[in-house]
Structure formats: structure tokens, C-alpha cells
Design an enzyme around this catalytic site. Structure first.
Site, mmCIF file in Angstrom:
data_model
loop_
_atom_site.group_PDB
_atom_site.id
_atom_site.type_symbol
_atom_site.label_atom_id
_atom_site.label_comp_id
_atom_site.label_asym_id
_atom_site.label_seq_id
_atom_site.Cartn_x
_atom_site.Cartn_y
_atom_site.Cartn_z
ATOM 1 C CE1 TYR A 1 -4.380 -2.068 4.867
ATOM 2 C CE2 TYR A 1 -3.467 0.109 4.464
ATOM 3 C CZ TYR A 1 -4.018 -1.060 3.979
ATOM 4 O OH TYR A 1 -4.208 -1.238 2.632
ATOM 5 C CB SER B 1 -0.854 -0.006 1.274
ATOM 6 O OG SER B 1 -1.491 1.233 1.474
HETATM 7 N N1 LIG Z 1 -8.774 -0.179 -1.590
HETATM 8 C C1 LIG Z 1 -7.741 0.583 -1.310
HETATM 9 O O1 LIG Z 1 -7.862 1.826 -1.256
HETATM 10 C C2 LIG Z 1 -6.381 -0.039 -1.086
HETATM 11 C C3 LIG Z 1 -5.260 0.807 -1.100
HETATM 12 C C4 LIG Z 1 -3.998 0.272 -0.923
HETATM 13 C C5 LIG Z 1 -3.856 -1.087 -0.727
HETATM 14 N N2 LIG Z 1 -4.947 -1.894 -0.700
HETATM 15 C C6 LIG Z 1 -4.722 -3.344 -0.509
HETATM 16 O O2 LIG Z 1 -5.166 -4.019 -1.651
HETATM 17 C C7 LIG Z 1 -5.558 -5.354 -1.287
HETATM 18 C C8 LIG Z 1 -6.950 -5.642 -1.875
HETATM 19 O O3 LIG Z 1 -7.891 -4.766 -1.277
HETATM 20 P P1 LIG Z 1 -9.262 -4.320 -1.957
HETATM 21 O O4 LIG Z 1 -9.253 -2.850 -2.013
HETATM 22 O O5 LIG Z 1 -9.504 -5.096 -3.186
HETATM 23 O O6 LIG Z 1 -10.269 -4.737 -0.764
HETATM 24 P P2 LIG Z 1 -11.540 -5.717 -0.699
HETATM 25 O O7 LIG Z 1 -11.961 -5.727 0.723
HETATM 26 O O8 LIG Z 1 -12.523 -5.330 -1.736
HETATM 27 O O9 LIG Z 1 -10.943 -7.134 -1.114
HETATM 28 C C9 LIG Z 1 -10.119 -7.881 -0.247
HETATM 29 C C10 LIG Z 1 -10.490 -9.349 -0.367
HETATM 30 O O10 LIG Z 1 -9.643 -10.075 0.525
HETATM 31 C C11 LIG Z 1 -10.417 -11.066 1.151
HETATM 32 N N3 LIG Z 1 -9.828 -11.460 2.437
HETATM 33 C C12 LIG Z 1 -9.739 -10.718 3.567
HETATM 34 N N4 LIG Z 1 -9.217 -11.444 4.550
HETATM 35 C C13 LIG Z 1 -8.974 -12.677 4.036
HETATM 36 C C14 LIG Z 1 -8.431 -13.882 4.577
HETATM 37 N N5 LIG Z 1 -8.071 -13.956 5.873
HETATM 38 N N6 LIG Z 1 -8.301 -14.954 3.772
HETATM 39 C C15 LIG Z 1 -8.680 -14.889 2.467
HETATM 40 N N7 LIG Z 1 -9.217 -13.787 1.912
HETATM 41 C C16 LIG Z 1 -9.353 -12.692 2.696
HETATM 42 C C17 LIG Z 1 -11.779 -10.430 1.363
HETATM 43 O O11 LIG Z 1 -12.794 -11.396 1.566
HETATM 44 C C18 LIG Z 1 -11.944 -9.616 0.075
HETATM 45 O O12 LIG Z 1 -12.616 -10.345 -0.928
HETATM 46 C C19 LIG Z 1 -5.487 -5.415 0.226
HETATM 47 O O13 LIG Z 1 -4.279 -6.024 0.613
HETATM 48 C C20 LIG Z 1 -5.494 -3.954 0.627
HETATM 49 O O14 LIG Z 1 -4.882 -3.742 1.872
HETATM 50 C C21 LIG Z 1 -6.202 -1.396 -0.874
#
Ligand SMILES: NC(=O)c1ccc[n+]([C@@H]2O[C@H](COP(=O)([O-])OP(=O)(O)OC[C@H]3O[C@@H](n4cnc5c(N)ncnc54)[C@H](O)[C@@H]3O)[C@@H](O)[C@H]2O)c1
Length: 272
Positions: free
Chosen positions: A169, A156
Site C-alpha cells: 500500500y 494517502s
Molecule cells: N479510509 C481510509 O482511512 C483511507 C485513508 C487514506 C487513503 N484512502 C484512500 O481513499 C480511497 C477511497 O477509499 P475509501 O476509504 O472510500 O474505501 P472504500 O473501500 O469504502 O471505497 C473504495 C471503493 O473503491 C472500489 N474499488 C476497489 N477496487 C476497484 C477496482 N478495481 N475497480 C473499481 N472500483 C474499485 C470499491 O468497490 C469501493 O467501493 C482509496 O484509494 C484509499 O486507498 C483511504
């Protein structure tokens, strides 16, 4: 259709929705068959946004199959090393190998420092750090057996700079940055490249439910920190497909001399 990943196999965690789904669809469009893992069930209680469902994971499956690729889905928790290993070993045996891994599953909880319970801290670390480590540990030997490949860890903006009101986080995403370099060093001799991607804001269901209100509540405790994360560009956040495009590049031979790198997709906000 010929793509950059024709005949390859990719593992994606957190594949039910958001960025994970976009990774599955983009890699499939580039020619890869997919192993898609997601909890697709209730997230830890302190998570303020909606949890993914089995229907979400089925939709990812449908989208990949529509592209003519094979996808094996598994409702599995990345915290459970043994279950994850069983799923990955079985799917790799069926699909004939593994070339790319995207450790994407993660959670995000806005919380002020003195409101953070040990349980909340452990929830974030166990998914965002141990879950990522588990994912690499159950898959790296398969990538080595394939003659090498690409492992991509999703960190991130908070893994390079900080995200205020998110000490767990920020800690977890910095750990992913370090893990990227450490795995890259040891796996390099096997022709396995390891890189991290550092998105800024991305339009995904992570922003659903009470998430925006939780960000506003925590932000109100010290407004001076709120401009952090502003982009240099006019575009304030990314679509998941923009992150997937970078992952597809890192998975491809076009990136074959890139390893141990930490690529930001954040409109410059790490330097704001
Ligand atoms: N959305 C943002 O603004 C953002 C920014 C920077 C980084 N990220 C990172 O990107 C990645 C994806 O996030 P996203 O935005 O698609 O969020 P999201 O919540 O839409 O998707 C995350 C997915 O991970 C799954 N998940 C969570 N815990 C789990 C576990 N213990 N085992 C298996 N699956 C699990 C959830 O069920 C979900 O489907 C994450 O690592 C997040 O930290 C997101």
C-alpha cells in the site's frame, strides 16, 4: 442553485461508497453531473474488509439524483483499460464533456513484510497504481478537449510518510504521488491541473469486516511502530465529506493556480 461547478461533468472512480460516494455527492451539490465507476463486487481475496455491492452504487446514484443532477453509473474494474475507456467515452459523449476527474478507487491490505505474497503485492499495485494510471489515460484527452480542468488523484498519508505493515500500500500510494507530478508536468500546457489528496484515517467501509483485527494483528508484531499516524489535532480521523470538500476546492476555479501539489487532510499526522 449556483455552485462552483455549474454545467460541469466529473468522473469519480470507487464511487459506490465511502469517499467516492462523498465526492459524487459534493461535486453534484456544486452543480456537476457525475460519471460514477465502481467494481461494486468482490475485492481480491486478501482484502480483509467487506466488498461494495451494486446496491451501494445505486445508493450513490439516488443521492446524486436527489440533488437534481444527472449521474451515469458503471460497474467497471479500473484495472480493465478497454472497459474503462468504453464507459468513459460513452458517458462523456452523453453528458457533453469532462472537466474533473477523481481517481479514488483503491484497496488497502495490512500485512507484515515477510507474509506478503507476490499475488497480494500485484493486487494492490494493479488497482492502486495501474488503475489510477488507466483512469487518467482514458479521461485526460476529454479534459483537454473541454479546454482544461482538474485531475485529482487520491493517495494517502502513506503516500508521503509510511503506513507500517503495509509495504504494498505504501509503495502504491508513493507511486500515486509521483504520478501526480509527472502528469501535472505534461498536462499543464493544456490547462489541466493535476493534484493529489493524502487523507489520514477516514471513516469508511474500508474499516469494516476483519480490517480492525488485521491492523491489530500486524501491529502486535512490532508495537514500536503503532503510534505512527497519530494526529496533532484532537480529531483522530476524518469523515468522507471532509475529503470531498478538499476535492471540490481543487476542482473549482478557486484552485486554478494550484497544480502538482500534494494536499494532506490528516490532522498533521504525516509529521508525527
Ligand atoms: N479510509 C481510509 O482511512 C483511507 C485513508 C487514506 C487513503 N484512502 C484512500 O481513499 C480511497 C477511497 O477509499 P475509501 O476509504 O472510500 O474505501 P472504500 O473501500 O469504502 O471505497 C473504495 C471503493 O473503491 C472500489 N474499488 C476497489 N477496487 C476497484 C477496482 N478495481 N475497480 C473499481 N472500483 C474499485 C470499491 O468497490 C469501493 O467501493 C482509496 O484509494 C484509499 O486507498 C483511504
Amino acid at each position: 442553485m449556483s455552485g462552483r461547478l455549474d454545467g460541469q461533468v466529473a468522473l469519480v472512480t470507487g464511487a459506490a461508497r465511502g469517499q467516492g460516494r462523498a465526492h459524487c455527492v459534493r461535486l453534484a451539490a456544486e452543480g456537476a453531473d457525475i460519471i460514477a465507476v465502481d467494481l461494486a463486487g468482490p475485492l481480491p481475496a486478501a482484502v480483509p474488509y467487506d466488498s461494495a455491492t451494486p446496491e451501494d452504487l445505486s445508493e450513490t446514484k439516488r443521492l446524486v439524483e436527489d440533488l437534481g443532477r444527472t449521474i451515469i453509473t458503471a460497474q467497471t474494474d479500473v484495472r480493465d483499460f478497454d472497459a474503462l475507456k468504453q464507459v468513459v467515452d460513452g458517458a462523456v459523449a452523453r453528458l457533453g464533456g469532462l472537466n474533473t476527474v477523481i481517481a479514488n478507487a483503491g484497496i488497502c491490505i495490512p500485512v507484515v513484510w515477510d507474509q506478503t505474497s507476490p499475488e497480494l503485492f500485484n493486487d494492490v499495485i494493479s488497482i492502486n497504481v495501474t488503475g489510477v494510471w488507466n483512469t487518467v489515460m482514458v479521461s485526460a484527452q476529454h479534459v483537454i478537449d473541454a479546454g482544461g480542468g482538474s485531475i485529482i488523484l487520491i493517495s494517502s498519508y502513506a503516500g508521503k510518510k509510511i503506513q507500517p505493515f503495509m509495504i504494498p500500500y505504501t509503495t502504491s500510494k508513493h507511486a500515486v504521488t509521483g504520478m501526480t507530478r509527472a502528469f501535472a508536468a505534461e498536462l499543464g500546457r493544456h490547462n489541466v491541473r493535476v493534484n493529489s489528496i493524502h487523507p489520514g484515517g477516514v471513516a469508511t467501509p474500508m474499516g469494516s469486516g476483519d480490517m480492525v483485527a488485521a491492523l491489530e494483528r500486524t501491529g502486535a508484531t512490532n508495537p514500536k511502530l503503532n503510534p505512527m499516524g497519530t494526529t496533532f489535532t484532537e480529531q483522530p480521523y476524518a469523515e468522507p465529506e471532509e475529503i470531498a470538500a478538499v476535492a471540490a476546492f481543487l476542482a473549482s476555479d478557486e484552485a486554478k493556480f494550484i497544480s502538482s501539489e500534494h494536499i494532506s487532510v490528516d490532522g498533521g499526522s504525516q509529521y508525527f
